[in-house]
Design a protein around this motif. Structure first.
Motif, PDB file in Angstrom:
ATOM      1  N   MET A 118      48.446  23.239 -51.057  1.00  0.00           N
ATOM      2  CA  MET A 118      47.908  23.804 -49.832  1.00  0.00           C
ATOM      3  C   MET A 118      47.459  22.665 -48.913  1.00  0.00           C
ATOM      4  N   ILE A 119      47.765  22.790 -47.623  1.00  0.00           N
ATOM      5  CA  ILE A 119      47.395  21.745 -46.679  1.00  0.00           C
ATOM      6  C   ILE A 119      46.244  22.204 -45.788  1.00  0.00           C
ATOM      7  N   VAL A 120      45.586  21.236 -45.184  1.00  0.00           N
ATOM      8  CA  VAL A 120      44.401  21.497 -44.360  1.00  0.00           C
ATOM      9  C   VAL A 120      44.716  22.464 -43.229  1.00  0.00           C
ATOM     10  N   GLU A 121      45.890  22.348 -42.642  1.00  0.00           N
ATOM     11  CA  GLU A 121      46.274  23.193 -41.515  1.00  0.00           C
ATOM     12  C   GLU A 121      46.161  24.678 -41.843  1.00  0.00           C
ATOM     13  N   ASN A 122      46.370  25.029 -43.119  1.00  0.00           N
ATOM     14  CA  ASN A 122      46.371  26.437 -43.511  1.00  0.00           C
ATOM     15  C   ASN A 122      44.974  27.028 -43.646  1.00  0.00           C
ATOM     16  N   ILE A 123      43.953  26.191 -43.747  1.00  0.00           N
ATOM     17  CA  ILE A 123      42.607  26.728 -43.953  1.00  0.00           C
ATOM     18  C   ILE A 123      41.617  26.287 -42.875  1.00  0.00           C
ATOM     19  N   MET A 124      42.008  25.384 -41.996  1.00  0.00           N
ATOM     20  CA  MET A 124      41.076  24.888 -40.981  1.00  0.00           C
ATOM     21  C   MET A 124      40.817  25.943 -39.915  1.00  0.00           C
ATOM     22  N   ASN A 125      39.692  25.810 -39.243  1.00  0.00           N
ATOM     23  CA  ASN A 125      39.373  26.651 -38.093  1.00  0.00           C
ATOM     24  C   ASN A 125      39.858  25.913 -36.846  1.00  0.00           C
ATOM     25  N   SER A 126      40.870  26.470 -36.209  1.00  0.00           N
ATOM     26  CA  SER A 126      41.468  25.797 -35.045  1.00  0.00           C
ATOM     27  C   SER A 126      40.725  26.084 -33.748  1.00  0.00           C
ATOM     28  N   LYS A 127      39.814  27.051 -33.772  1.00  0.00           N
ATOM     29  CA  LYS A 127      38.996  27.339 -32.576  1.00  0.00           C
ATOM     30  C   LYS A 127      37.707  26.533 -32.692  1.00  0.00           C
ATOM     31  N   VAL A 128      37.787  25.278 -32.290  1.00  0.00           N
ATOM     32  CA  VAL A 128      36.692  24.339 -32.506  1.00  0.00           C
ATOM     33  C   VAL A 128      35.722  24.360 -31.323  1.00  0.00           C
ATOM     34  N   ILE A 129      34.461  24.545 -31.622  1.00  0.00           N
ATOM     35  CA  ILE A 129      33.412  24.442 -30.619  1.00  0.00           C
ATOM     36  C   ILE A 129      32.942  22.995 -30.611  1.00  0.00           C
ATOM     37  N   THR A 130      33.040  22.347 -29.465  1.00  0.00           N
ATOM     38  CA  THR A 130      32.649  20.947 -29.369  1.00  0.00           C
ATOM     39  C   THR A 130      31.501  20.792 -28.371  1.00  0.00           C
TER      40      THR A 130
END
Length: 215
Positions: A1-13
């Protein structure tokens, strides 16, 4: 499993020139504990709820005391940030979180923040990966450290028509041994245990008797 599959892509910065009070509001409004600090999409730091608590006065002074308004994010952010790439493996993310004792890893590609992964994301993925959310039986045994041992034990399980949910191997306490942990899609595995022991493997769990602990 790679990070892309579990990361939250809607990042609050947050911007480095934002105030600490603004960062606190962002965390509260979005129910998050970490904020990557960016300028023009590029990562320059990260700030956590722990960092904010370290500069926050007592709540008795009010929700937004002067200190929080006059202190900028850049003054308290962590500048040395451990990051991962979207195509890194989950195991690598878990190792970094454990080794560096961080609560999150910004996901960076071509110098831009494209996601974020937290320790909770890693733990949830590991739990799902091991199959702990599925009903089944835990089988743990000591086996020789030699090629083909996993296939040999899997063949025993297969003969009983039982599916393997997950399999993990760890170094054994004795030389040339391994600890093999299987999660099986079955509730009664007594006959499987019998056949495994007949092959000369030591079953560590389920216990065949209550341990004799000293009182």
């Amino acid at each position: 499993m790679i990070v892309e599959n579990i990361m939250n892509s809607k990042v609050i910065t947050v911007h480095p020139d934002n105030s600490v009070a603004q960062a606190i509001d962002l965390m509260r409004n979005h129910n998050i504990r970490h904020l990557p600090v960016t300028t023009e999409g590029k990562l320059i730091g990260v700030i956590s709820d722990r960092d904010l608590r370290s500069v926050s006065p007592s709540i008795l002074t009010g929700d937004k005391p002067e200190l929080l308004i006059n202190t900028n994010v850049k003054d308290i952010m962590q500048k040395q940030v451990i990051t991962v790439h979207p195509l890194d493996f989950l195991e690598e993310a878990a190792r970094l979180i454990y080794e560096y004792k961080v609560g999150c890893l910004p996901v960076v590609s071509q110098e831009r923040v494209v996601g974020i992964i937290t320790e909770a994301d890693v733990l949830r993925s590991m739990v799902e990966w091991i199959g702990l959310l599925q009903p089944g039986a835990h089988l743990e045994m000591e086996v020789p450290n030699r090629p083909g041992i996993l296939a040999s034990v899997a063949g025993i399980v297969q003969r009983h028509g039982v599916n393997i949910i997950s399999a993990l191997l760890f170094p054994g306490k004795m030389d040339n041994t391994q600890i093999l942990i299987l999660r099986l899609k079955a509730l009664d595995i007594r006959m499987i245990i019998k056949d495994i022991e007949a092959e000369g493997h030591k079953v560590l769990w389920p216990l065949q008797r209550e341990p004799d602990y000293e009182r």
